[in-house]
Enzyme design. Structure first.
Site, PDB file in Angstrom:
ATOM      1  N   TRP A 127       0.865  -1.179   0.000  1.00  0.00           N
ATOM      2  CA  TRP A 127       0.000   0.000   0.000  1.00  0.00           C
ATOM      3  C   TRP A 127       0.909   1.239   0.000  1.00  0.00           C
ATOM      4  O   TRP A 127       1.795   1.335   0.867  1.00  0.00           O
ATOM      5  CB  TRP A 127      -0.863  -0.059   1.255  1.00  0.00           C
ATOM      6  CG  TRP A 127      -1.862   1.017   1.405  1.00  0.00           C
ATOM      7  CD1 TRP A 127      -2.752   1.475   0.475  1.00  0.00           C
ATOM      8  CD2 TRP A 127      -2.103   1.773   2.606  1.00  0.00           C
ATOM      9  NE1 TRP A 127      -3.537   2.454   1.017  1.00  0.00           N
ATOM     10  CE2 TRP A 127      -3.165   2.659   2.322  1.00  0.00           C
ATOM     11  CE3 TRP A 127      -1.551   1.778   3.888  1.00  0.00           C
ATOM     12  CZ2 TRP A 127      -3.671   3.545   3.265  1.00  0.00           C
ATOM     13  CZ3 TRP A 127      -2.056   2.654   4.820  1.00  0.00           C
ATOM     14  CH2 TRP A 127      -3.100   3.525   4.510  1.00  0.00           C
ATOM     15  N   ASP A 208      -0.574  -5.344   9.274  1.00  0.00           N
ATOM     16  CA  ASP A 208      -1.583  -4.350   8.906  1.00  0.00           C
ATOM     17  C   ASP A 208      -2.811  -5.122   8.444  1.00  0.00           C
ATOM     18  O   ASP A 208      -2.762  -5.834   7.440  1.00  0.00           O
ATOM     19  CB  ASP A 208      -1.027  -3.480   7.757  1.00  0.00           C
ATOM     20  CG  ASP A 208      -1.997  -2.379   7.350  1.00  0.00           C
ATOM     21  OD1 ASP A 208      -3.152  -2.383   7.831  1.00  0.00           O
ATOM     22  OD2 ASP A 208      -1.604  -1.521   6.536  1.00  0.00           O
ATOM     23  N   ALA A 210      -6.562  -4.545   7.311  1.00  0.00           N
ATOM     24  CA  ALA A 210      -7.526  -3.500   6.937  1.00  0.00           C
ATOM     25  C   ALA A 210      -8.756  -4.075   6.236  1.00  0.00           C
ATOM     26  O   ALA A 210      -9.668  -3.316   5.901  1.00  0.00           O
ATOM     27  CB  ALA A 210      -6.844  -2.472   6.019  1.00  0.00           C
ATOM     28  N   LYS A 243     -13.184  -0.358   6.118  1.00  0.00           N
ATOM     29  CA  LYS A 243     -13.803  -1.197   5.084  1.00  0.00           C
ATOM     30  C   LYS A 243     -14.861  -2.121   5.665  1.00  0.00           C
ATOM     31  O   LYS A 243     -15.973  -2.204   5.142  1.00  0.00           O
ATOM     32  CB  LYS A 243     -12.735  -2.030   4.363  1.00  0.00           C
ATOM     33  CG  LYS A 243     -11.477  -1.263   3.992  1.00  0.00           C
ATOM     34  CD  LYS A 243     -11.697  -0.347   2.820  1.00  0.00           C
ATOM     35  CE  LYS A 243     -10.762   0.837   2.849  1.00  0.00           C
ATOM     36  NZ  LYS A 243      -9.439   0.670   2.352  1.00  0.00           N
TER      37      LYS A 243
HETATM   38  C1  LIG Z   1      -3.292  -2.002   3.517  1.00  0.00           C
HETATM   39  C2  LIG Z   1      -4.047  -0.878   4.125  1.00  0.00           C
HETATM   40  N1  LIG Z   1      -3.758  -0.496   5.369  1.00  0.00           N
HETATM   41  C3  LIG Z   1      -4.402   0.495   5.974  1.00  0.00           C
HETATM   42  C4  LIG Z   1      -5.403   1.185   5.338  1.00  0.00           C
HETATM   43  C5  LIG Z   1      -6.026   2.287   6.138  1.00  0.00           C
HETATM   44  O1  LIG Z   1      -7.248   2.744   5.844  1.00  0.00           O
HETATM   45  P1  LIG Z   1      -7.956   3.870   6.674  1.00  0.00           P
HETATM   46  O2  LIG Z   1      -6.952   4.834   7.163  1.00  0.00           O
HETATM   47  O3  LIG Z   1      -8.907   4.476   5.728  1.00  0.00           O
HETATM   48  O4  LIG Z   1      -8.639   3.184   7.824  1.00  0.00           O
HETATM   49  C6  LIG Z   1      -5.739   0.842   4.023  1.00  0.00           C
HETATM   50  C7  LIG Z   1      -6.742   1.579   3.265  1.00  0.00           C
HETATM   51  O5  LIG Z   1      -6.796   1.655   2.076  1.00  0.00           O
HETATM   52  C8  LIG Z   1      -5.052  -0.231   3.411  1.00  0.00           C
HETATM   53  O6  LIG Z   1      -5.328  -0.629   2.173  1.00  0.00           O
END
Ligand SMILES: Cc1ncc(COP(=O)(O)O)c(C=O)c1O
Length: 394
Positions: A127, A208, A210, A243
């Protein structure tokens, strides 16, 4: 002072969103931005979220500050959701954060504070926020091979070979499930091999997570994170509710510091509180409270889980339809990986030129590295995409 500021490169995905909006073609398809969409192209407020919010409006008596790590009930509920009974509660320090991004950022800050020499290993690709935040914080980053562009699965041998060169104390960032951007994931045996390697080399995992509930189900998607948390002396876990609860704009995340030595939990927890204090004081409460209400109310929880399962199954169906249609059009199985990938994304594995061609000739928008948001498709657009992929010669 301001004269020292330079124009910064535009965020590629946000720039793509703008291009899509400006495209006058009616047949255009947006597979760019990473939000879930239903068959009508809507990112819905989940039923249980609406119900909890209604209740909250009625019952909340105060908007006063909560606490530097948020409401302990939120941490408890999220730890139970993610870790189950893999580790005892007293081994987990936790703090609410503004979204999963906040959890990632705070995790990096904790690493820098605890071991400024640690290098953070990220999958290639990962990401993009992982890499940009690390660079911004001035932390050293290394990449490990991850995606096999032939099979479109995980290059497991490459990954292990690269991680074998990591130094003791380095941090290895792993996606708990539904790898973003590739959609390719480790199996259980591979996860165990990674855990063994982490232990052999004295590496610290940071998971991580998500997309819990978007891949193989709420429990199955947490399995790897649980194996890691139970299988190493210490780890960090950054979780996002954006999500799986659809609360993107409420900024709802949690950072956990798990340590097999429960005697350290107090200091870990205190450090998380300190880091929150330095960055934004109190983390946002609304989304966290709604999530807590859902997870602790059996009826709301069941309804949430059922709606999440509908979303998951819908994405799996689209994956299968797309793989089937491409099989029909090409007479080959070379796109079967689309049905094997998990989560919202799949990396098609083509060149930026062909991604551009899909956009120019067919109004199909995906990220330049050929990441597609599967939730951006529906039964009507699957055949359009499949035909465009074949026409473009991918
Ligand atoms: C791999 C990954 N980590 C963390 C996030 C964090 O998302 P948010 O800050 O919107 O909760 C995302 C969102 O796209 C993600 O794809």
């Amino acid at each position: 002072m301001f004269e020292n500021l330079k124009e910064l490169p535009a965020d590629k995905i946000l720039a793509l969103m703008q291009l899509y909006r400006d495209d006058p073609r009616e047949q255009k398809i947006d597979l760019g931005v990473g939000v879930y969409k239903n068959a009508e192209g809507v990112t819905p407020v989940m039923r249980a979220v609406k119900a909890a919010e209604r209740k909250l409006v009625e019952e909340q008596q105060s908007k006063s500050y909560v606490g530097l790590v948020g409401d302990p009930a939120y941490s408890d509920a999220m730890i139970e959701l993610i870790l189950g009974d893999a580790v005892e509660r007293n081994k987990v320090g936790a703090a609410a954060t503004p979204g999963g991004t906040g959890a990632v950022r705070q995790a990096f800050e904790l690493i820098r504070l605890a071991n400024p020499k640690a290098r953070v290993w990220v999958s290639d690709p990962t990401w993009p926020n992982h890499t940009t935040i690390l660079a911004y914080l001035g932390m050293e980053m290394k990449t490990y091979r991850y995606f096999d562009s032939e099979t479109r699965g995980v290059d497991f041998d490459g990954m292990m070979a690269d991680l074998k060169t990591a130094d003791k104390g380095d941090v290895v960032l792993l996606h708990g499930c539904c790898h973003n951007p590739t959609g390719a994931n480790l199996n259980k045996v591979e996860w165990q091999a990674v855990i063994d390697l982490l232990n052999e080399r004295g590496l610290v995992p940071m998971v991580d997570i998500a997309y819990q509930g978007f891949g193989d189900g709420l429990e199955a998607d947490a399995e790897a994170t649980r194996m890691v948390a139970a299988g190493v002396p210490e780890c960090l876990i950054a979780a996002s509710c954006s999500k799986n609860f659809g609360v993107y704009r409420e900024r709802t995340g949690l950072l956990m510091a798990v340590c097999q030595d429960a005697g350290r939990t107090g200091i870990n927890q205190g450090t998380l509180a300190f880091l929150n204090r330095q960055n934004y004081s109190f983390p946002p409460d609304h989304g966290a409270r709604v999530v807590t209400m859902i997870l602790t109310d059996p009826e709301l929880r069941a309804d949430w889980a059922a709606e999440l399962e509908e979303m998951r199954l819908g994405m799996l169906e689209i994956r299968q339809q797309l793989a089937d249609e491409l099989q029909r059009l090409t007479g080959s199985d070379r796109f079967a990986f689309l049905a094997q990938h998990r989560g919202m994304f799949s990396r098609l594995g083509t060149t930026p030129e062909l991604v551009q061609k899909l956009r120019d000739d067919h109004g199909i928008y995906m990220v330049g590295d050929s990441r597609m948001n599967i939730a951006g498709l529906n039964a009507a657009t699957v055949p359009v995409l499949a035909k465009a992929i074949v026409d473009a010669g991918i």
